[in-house]
Design an enzyme around this catalytic site. Structure first.
Site, PDB file in Angstrom:
ATOM      1  N   CYS A  69       9.142 -26.497  20.647  1.00  0.00           N
ATOM      2  CA  CYS A  69       8.732 -25.662  21.775  1.00  0.00           C
ATOM      3  C   CYS A  69       7.216 -25.554  21.886  1.00  0.00           C
ATOM      4  O   CYS A  69       6.658 -25.665  22.979  1.00  0.00           O
ATOM      5  CB  CYS A  69       9.318 -24.256  21.641  1.00  0.00           C
ATOM      6  SG  CYS A  69      11.105 -24.160  21.853  1.00  0.00           S
ATOM      7  N   CYS A  83       0.836  -1.200   0.000  1.00  0.00           N
ATOM      8  CA  CYS A  83       0.000   0.000   0.000  1.00  0.00           C
ATOM      9  C   CYS A  83       0.873   1.253   0.000  1.00  0.00           C
ATOM     10  O   CYS A  83       0.631   2.197  -0.748  1.00  0.00           O
ATOM     11  CB  CYS A  83      -0.926  -0.011   1.215  1.00  0.00           C
ATOM     12  SG  CYS A  83      -1.937   1.478   1.413  1.00  0.00           S
ATOM     13  N   ARG A 143       9.060 -11.951  15.274  1.00  0.00           N
ATOM     14  CA  ARG A 143       8.940 -13.165  16.079  1.00  0.00           C
ATOM     15  C   ARG A 143       9.549 -14.357  15.361  1.00  0.00           C
ATOM     16  O   ARG A 143      10.264 -15.167  15.957  1.00  0.00           O
ATOM     17  CB  ARG A 143       7.468 -13.450  16.391  1.00  0.00           C
ATOM     18  CG  ARG A 143       7.273 -14.566  17.404  1.00  0.00           C
ATOM     19  CD  ARG A 143       7.811 -14.164  18.765  1.00  0.00           C
ATOM     20  NE  ARG A 143       7.644 -15.240  19.736  1.00  0.00           N
ATOM     21  CZ  ARG A 143       8.634 -15.764  20.441  1.00  0.00           C
ATOM     22  NH1 ARG A 143       9.864 -15.325  20.266  1.00  0.00           N
ATOM     23  NH2 ARG A 143       8.418 -16.706  21.330  1.00  0.00           N
ATOM     24  N   CYS A 181       9.922 -25.455  15.119  1.00  0.00           N
ATOM     25  CA  CYS A 181       8.944 -24.611  15.813  1.00  0.00           C
ATOM     26  C   CYS A 181       8.115 -25.466  16.774  1.00  0.00           C
ATOM     27  O   CYS A 181       7.770 -25.043  17.882  1.00  0.00           O
ATOM     28  CB  CYS A 181       8.012 -23.933  14.811  1.00  0.00           C
ATOM     29  SG  CYS A 181       8.832 -22.997  13.515  1.00  0.00           S
ATOM     30  N   CYS A 213      12.828 -16.387  16.693  1.00  0.00           N
ATOM     31  CA  CYS A 213      12.764 -17.821  16.992  1.00  0.00           C
ATOM     32  C   CYS A 213      13.890 -18.573  16.296  1.00  0.00           C
ATOM     33  O   CYS A 213      14.525 -19.455  16.894  1.00  0.00           O
ATOM     34  CB  CYS A 213      11.413 -18.386  16.582  1.00  0.00           C
ATOM     35  SG  CYS A 213      10.070 -17.993  17.715  1.00  0.00           S
TER      36      CYS A 213
END
Length: 288
Positions: A205, A138, A245, A202, A249
């Protein structure tokens, strides 16, 4: 430290078996992929593993796992640490670009109350489009420079848009398109694939060990983990986007992070969002 690592590596036997079953590579045609069945199995696994947790509470991450933390979080919500980002995001969202247009001109319903529909699969492009990617597209379409996917500006914008969708159920669609099914399957594969020096996935955990501690952190369940994004984290002393995030990780497991908004990260966001369909948007969130 060694005890915590062993706990993560071993997990519970039942969780490990489920993770293995879901992670097992499947050489199948795209029309054999069944996202609805995967989502049902994924949700039922967590509902059965944590029978005392209300289904809608999974979006509250570690706070759904620990009563003491939940009480602390409820008190914190009276003066939420992400409030500054909400205010900034609301102002940014309403501020016109140099050409006089705003973000509202780029989105359905003026961009209000639509967070639950992202990411979506663009059948023209043949790829997953996340909210973060759509916001930068945008900006570029209106002559503005894109924002960093891991910095405060993007976190503030997505925090405001998430807030306007609070309580609305995640509603991700997978069109009848083999490329969309492949993107879902690719995201699922990335989620369960072990990588990095610690050989974690992933799921190591967030499927095997939610509710357990690694150092001072209580691990969140994978179910509903993206419904709370973006989040304020005490360890960051600020807001973090979904992109931040994912990058963090990978770094924490000593794997090489991918570029924000790479195909793999967008696909895993597609997978995790779809399997959380029906759970409410709770973002922006706050974590220790």
């Amino acid at each position: 430290m060694m005890k915590a690592r062993l706990s993560l590596l071993l997990g519970s036997l039942g969780a490990a078996l489920v993770a293995f079953a879901l992670a097992a590579p499947r050489v199948v045609a795209a029309d054999k992929v069944d996202p609805a069945a995967d989502a049902k199995a994924f949700q039922n696994f967590f509902f059965q593993k944590f029978p005392n947790v209300k289904h809608e509470d999974f979006v509250n991450g570690p706070y759904s796992m620990n009563e003491d933390m939940k009480r602390q979080w409820q008190e914190k919500e009276e003066f939420p640490p992400y409030e500054f980002a909400l205010d900034a995001g609301k102002e940014m969202f309403a501020t016109p670009f140099k050409n006089g247009k705003t973000y509202a001109d780029c989105f359905p319903n003026g961009g209000i109350g639509i967070r639950q529909n992202y990411p979506y699969f663009d059948t023209k492009e043949g790829k997953v489009v996340t909210l973060e990617l759509a916001l930068n597209r945008c900006r570029e379409a209106n002559g503005e420079a894109p924002y960093s996917y891991v910095k405060d500006e993007m976190a503030s914008l997505t925090a405001y848009m998430a807030f306007t969708s609070r309580g609305k159920p995640m509603d991700i669609k997978i069109p009848d398109d083999p490329r969309a099914l492949a993107a879902f399957e690719n995201g699922k594969r990335y989620f369960y694939t072990r990588r990095g020096q610690m050989n974690f996935s992933c799921a190591s955990c967030h499927v095997q060990s939610p509710g357990e501690r690694i150092r001072a952190e209580i691990l969140a369940p994978a179910l509903g983990i993206l419904n709370a994004m973006p989040i304020y984290r005490s360890e960051w002393s600020g807001m973090g986007t979904t992109s931040r995030r994912f990058v963090t990780c990978n770094s924490q497991t000593r794997a090489v992070p991918l570029e924000p908004q790479s195909d793999e990260y967008r696909d895993v966001e597609y997978f995790l969002s779809y399997v959380a369909n029906g759970l409410p948007i709770s973002g922006p969130g706050a974590r220790p």
